[in-house]
Scaffold this motif. Structure first.
Motif, PDB file in Angstrom:
ATOM      1  N   ILE A 139      -0.132  -2.947 -10.473  1.00  0.00           N
ATOM      2  CA  ILE A 139      -1.154  -2.591  -9.485  1.00  0.00           C
ATOM      3  C   ILE A 139      -1.826  -3.811  -8.860  1.00  0.00           C
ATOM      4  O   ILE A 139      -2.716  -3.667  -8.028  1.00  0.00           O
ATOM      5  N   LEU A 140      -1.367  -5.010  -9.237  1.00  0.00           N
ATOM      6  CA  LEU A 140      -1.988  -6.231  -8.731  1.00  0.00           C
ATOM      7  C   LEU A 140      -1.903  -6.296  -7.206  1.00  0.00           C
ATOM      8  O   LEU A 140      -2.849  -6.705  -6.528  1.00  0.00           O
ATOM      9  N   GLY A 141      -0.771  -5.835  -6.646  1.00  0.00           N
ATOM     10  CA  GLY A 141      -0.577  -5.922  -5.201  1.00  0.00           C
ATOM     11  C   GLY A 141      -1.481  -5.016  -4.387  1.00  0.00           C
ATOM     12  O   GLY A 141      -1.744  -5.290  -3.216  1.00  0.00           O
ATOM     13  N   VAL A 142      -1.955  -3.919  -4.993  1.00  0.00           N
ATOM     14  CA  VAL A 142      -2.807  -2.984  -4.241  1.00  0.00           C
ATOM     15  C   VAL A 142      -4.244  -2.985  -4.740  1.00  0.00           C
ATOM     16  O   VAL A 142      -5.061  -2.212  -4.234  1.00  0.00           O
ATOM     17  N   VAL A 156      -3.306   4.742  -4.965  1.00  0.00           N
ATOM     18  CA  VAL A 156      -4.414   4.447  -4.053  1.00  0.00           C
ATOM     19  C   VAL A 156      -4.999   5.749  -3.500  1.00  0.00           C
ATOM     20  O   VAL A 156      -6.222   5.923  -3.447  1.00  0.00           O
ATOM     21  N   GLY A 157      -4.125   6.684  -3.105  1.00  0.00           N
ATOM     22  CA  GLY A 157      -4.597   7.958  -2.571  1.00  0.00           C
ATOM     23  C   GLY A 157      -5.387   8.754  -3.597  1.00  0.00           C
ATOM     24  O   GLY A 157      -6.424   9.355  -3.281  1.00  0.00           O
ATOM     25  N   THR A 158      -4.893   8.765  -4.840  1.00  0.00           N
ATOM     26  CA  THR A 158      -5.602   9.487  -5.909  1.00  0.00           C
ATOM     27  C   THR A 158      -6.965   8.876  -6.158  1.00  0.00           C
ATOM     28  O   THR A 158      -7.964   9.591  -6.362  1.00  0.00           O
ATOM     29  N   PHE A 159      -7.035   7.551  -6.132  1.00  0.00           N
ATOM     30  CA  PHE A 159      -8.312   6.870  -6.371  1.00  0.00           C
ATOM     31  C   PHE A 159      -9.317   7.180  -5.260  1.00  0.00           C
ATOM     32  O   PHE A 159     -10.481   7.506  -5.525  1.00  0.00           O
ATOM     33  N   LEU A 167       0.827  -1.197   0.000  1.00  0.00           N
ATOM     34  CA  LEU A 167       0.000   0.000   0.000  1.00  0.00           C
ATOM     35  C   LEU A 167       0.867   1.254   0.000  1.00  0.00           C
ATOM     36  O   LEU A 167       0.571   2.236  -0.688  1.00  0.00           O
ATOM     37  N   ALA A 168       1.955   1.215   0.753  1.00  0.00           N
ATOM     38  CA  ALA A 168       2.850   2.385   0.835  1.00  0.00           C
ATOM     39  C   ALA A 168       3.570   2.628  -0.489  1.00  0.00           C
ATOM     40  O   ALA A 168       3.753   3.770  -0.908  1.00  0.00           O
ATOM     41  N   LYS A 169       3.969   1.553  -1.165  1.00  0.00           N
ATOM     42  CA  LYS A 169       4.728   1.686  -2.412  1.00  0.00           C
ATOM     43  C   LYS A 169       3.908   2.334  -3.516  1.00  0.00           C
ATOM     44  O   LYS A 169       4.431   3.071  -4.341  1.00  0.00           O
ATOM     45  N   MET A 199      -7.854  -1.153  -3.302  1.00  0.00           N
ATOM     46  CA  MET A 199      -8.727  -0.270  -4.065  1.00  0.00           C
ATOM     47  C   MET A 199     -10.118  -0.877  -4.254  1.00  0.00           C
ATOM     48  O   MET A 199     -11.078  -0.174  -4.546  1.00  0.00           O
ATOM     49  N   SER A 200     -10.226  -2.193  -4.074  1.00  0.00           N
ATOM     50  CA  SER A 200     -11.510  -2.865  -4.224  1.00  0.00           C
ATOM     51  C   SER A 200     -12.527  -2.348  -3.211  1.00  0.00           C
ATOM     52  O   SER A 200     -13.714  -2.213  -3.522  1.00  0.00           O
ATOM     53  N   GLU A 201     -12.051  -2.054  -1.983  1.00  0.00           N
ATOM     54  CA  GLU A 201     -12.957  -1.506  -0.971  1.00  0.00           C
ATOM     55  C   GLU A 201     -13.576  -0.200  -1.439  1.00  0.00           C
ATOM     56  O   GLU A 201     -14.784   0.031  -1.299  1.00  0.00           O
ATOM     57  N   CYS A 202     -12.737   0.679  -2.011  1.00  0.00           N
ATOM     58  CA  CYS A 202     -13.226   1.982  -2.462  1.00  0.00           C
ATOM     59  C   CYS A 202     -14.170   1.829  -3.657  1.00  0.00           C
ATOM     60  O   CYS A 202     -15.174   2.539  -3.754  1.00  0.00           O
ATOM     61  N   ARG A 203     -13.841   0.916  -4.568  1.00  0.00           N
ATOM     62  CA  ARG A 203     -14.744   0.647  -5.695  1.00  0.00           C
ATOM     63  C   ARG A 203     -16.117   0.225  -5.190  1.00  0.00           C
ATOM     64  O   ARG A 203     -17.148   0.731  -5.633  1.00  0.00           O
TER      65      ARG A 203
END
Length: 445
Positions: free
Chosen positions: A381-384, A232-235, A225-227, A388-392
């Motif tokens: 982006i597979l690792g994060v 993730v933040g933009t999304f 998530l940090a990398k 992002m699925s939660e936000c979707r």
């Protein structure tokens, strides 16, 4: 000494609410997943089991809600009008979400400076998703709406197949008229029974949320998530803007507050956050929209259909993620190429509707048609993607709740006094909460 309100201590009253229980479960899951990742991964069956329980009850909820709603319509023209208005709403706001994701990617440029060589990307990591994307054609999707048998629509777990059969049965009941009154009475009784089962299932929601979040943190870790924090933040920021500004304006024009709606749906929103699945809260959304004053016929058509066609969060993700990959690989897309990407995404999002993991699969389908951006770039982006699925899911869920009220307003099928009382949690609108404690108790605190 505990502060007592009524007959129970305050802490005990708070702990009886579903959203509090799920929040505590999420926190415990994050801690276990971070400090004991192997144990966190082992919790996956708890999350999977809860989602299976929800998917078990979703088809009968949709079938009973839609059939009883349509059978109560006085004219069939109303059915076509509701469907036409719902699809017009879905098309406009889904397209707007795509444009917003594109604009955010160009403005913030989350992939800029990564300087990834496309030749070094591991295409095998996303091969499974690419294969599923190729299998999800638009014509295949349309044919899949028709079930093998009427009963298989209720047993195979497809929302669109269940909706298709329910509409047919509902129309038939409406055409039969008074002779079908005993059937309608039976359906109403079955609806009460099914929603009681939903309430029973929701009691184990904290366990499901704990298992799902513990697995996510344990398997992927906070390091990933940090990398890719910029993406993730933009999304999350773009999705928040869409909900607060775009849907907030729509809500205001429709006569209600988006913040009141979010407060009213807090149990479901936290459940979606914990399980990373908007489907986990589908039965509760249907019940709560009806409780808020939206007619059953509108709720029954708009909400299940929106779960496949009104994927605002998924659409924001698609264009944002596609441009992130291009930026990370130093691929400069022209304006015409970006417009083409947007149009392709608008079409492919409908072709993959209703597919598990639709966000990632639809992105693969889109990139496979856009030659400028390598499909292998999805490995970045597979690792994060799970984060992002939660936000979707949250954005999709909120978008469908707003859509139900707005389409209901267009149809003059919303009791605005009831909506206002319910969203503001006034005593005269209180009913038992899904978490177990009455809403009136929450108001008294």
């Amino acid at each position: 000494m505990s502060v007592v309100v009524g007959s129970r201590p305050r802490w005990q009253r708070w702990s009886s609410h579903l959203y509090v229980q799920v929040l505590v479960a999420i926190v415990i899951g994050v801690i276990i997943g971070h400090f004991w990742p192997h144990l966190g991964e082992a919790m996956k069956p708890l999350g999977d089991g809860f989602i299976k329980l929800i998917k078990m009850i979703v088809p009968p909820v949709i079938f009973l809600t839609v059939v009883s709603g349509i059978s109560g319509m006085t004219e069939m023209a109303a059915l076509g009008r509701v469907a036409a208005r719902a699809f017009a709403y879905f098309l406009f706001f889904s397209s707007l979400a795509l444009v917003l994701g594109l604009a955010a990617a160009n403005l913030i440029r989350p992939g800029g400076g990564l300087n990834v060589d496309p030749a070094t990307l591991q295409a095998g990591a996303v091969a499974t998703y690419a294969d599923q994307a190729h299998a999800s054609t638009l014509s295949g999707f349309m044919l899949d709406i028709i079930p093998t048998t009427a009963l298989s629509a209720l047993t195979e777990g497809s929302i669109l197949q269940t909706l298709f059969v329910a509409i047919i049965f509902g129309v038939a009941l409406a055409m039969v008229g008074d002779a079908a009154r005993p059937v309608n009475t039976l359906l109403e009784a079955l609806s009460r029974l099914v929603f009681r089962v939903v309430g029973m299932i929701m009691r184990v929601a904290p366990i499901g949320a704990f298992g799902a979040i513990a697995f996510t943190i344990g398997a992927f870790g906070l390091e990933a998530l940090a990398k890719l924090g910029a993406l993730v933040g933009t999304f999350y920021l773009t999705s928040a803007v869409f909900v607060v500004v775009v849907l907030g304006l729509v809500a205001r024009l429709a006569g209600f507050s988006i913040f009141d709606l979010l407060r009213y749906l807090k149990d479901e929103l936290i459940l979606v956050l914990g399980t990373s699945s908007s489907e986990a809260a589908l039965p509760n959304l249907i019940e709560k929209m009806e409780r808020a004053g939206v007619s059953k016929s509108v709720v029954g058509l708009v909400v299940p259909t929106g779960y496949s066609f009104n994927l605002d969060g998924t659409n924001i993700y698609m264009t944002l993620a596609a441009l992130f990959i291009a930026q990370a690989c130093n691929i400069d897309l022209s304006l015409s190429e970006q417009v083409a990407l947007l149009l392709i995404a608008a079409i492919s999002s409908k072709g993959a509707a209703g597919v598990t993991g639709a966000g990632f699969i639809t992105l693969a389908a889109t990139l496979s048609i856009v030659p400028s951006v390598p499909v292998a770039g999805m490995a970045l982006i597979l690792g994060v993607d799970r984060f992002m699925s939660e936000c979707r899911s949250l954005t999709n869920f909120i978008g469908n709740a707003v859509a139900a009220i707005v389409v209901g307003r267009w149809e003059r099928a919303v009791d605005m006094d009831q909506l206002d009382r319910t969203l503001k949690n006034r005593p005269e609108a209180s009913t038992p909460a899904l978490g177990g404690a009455p809403e009136a108790e929450a108001a008294a605190e």
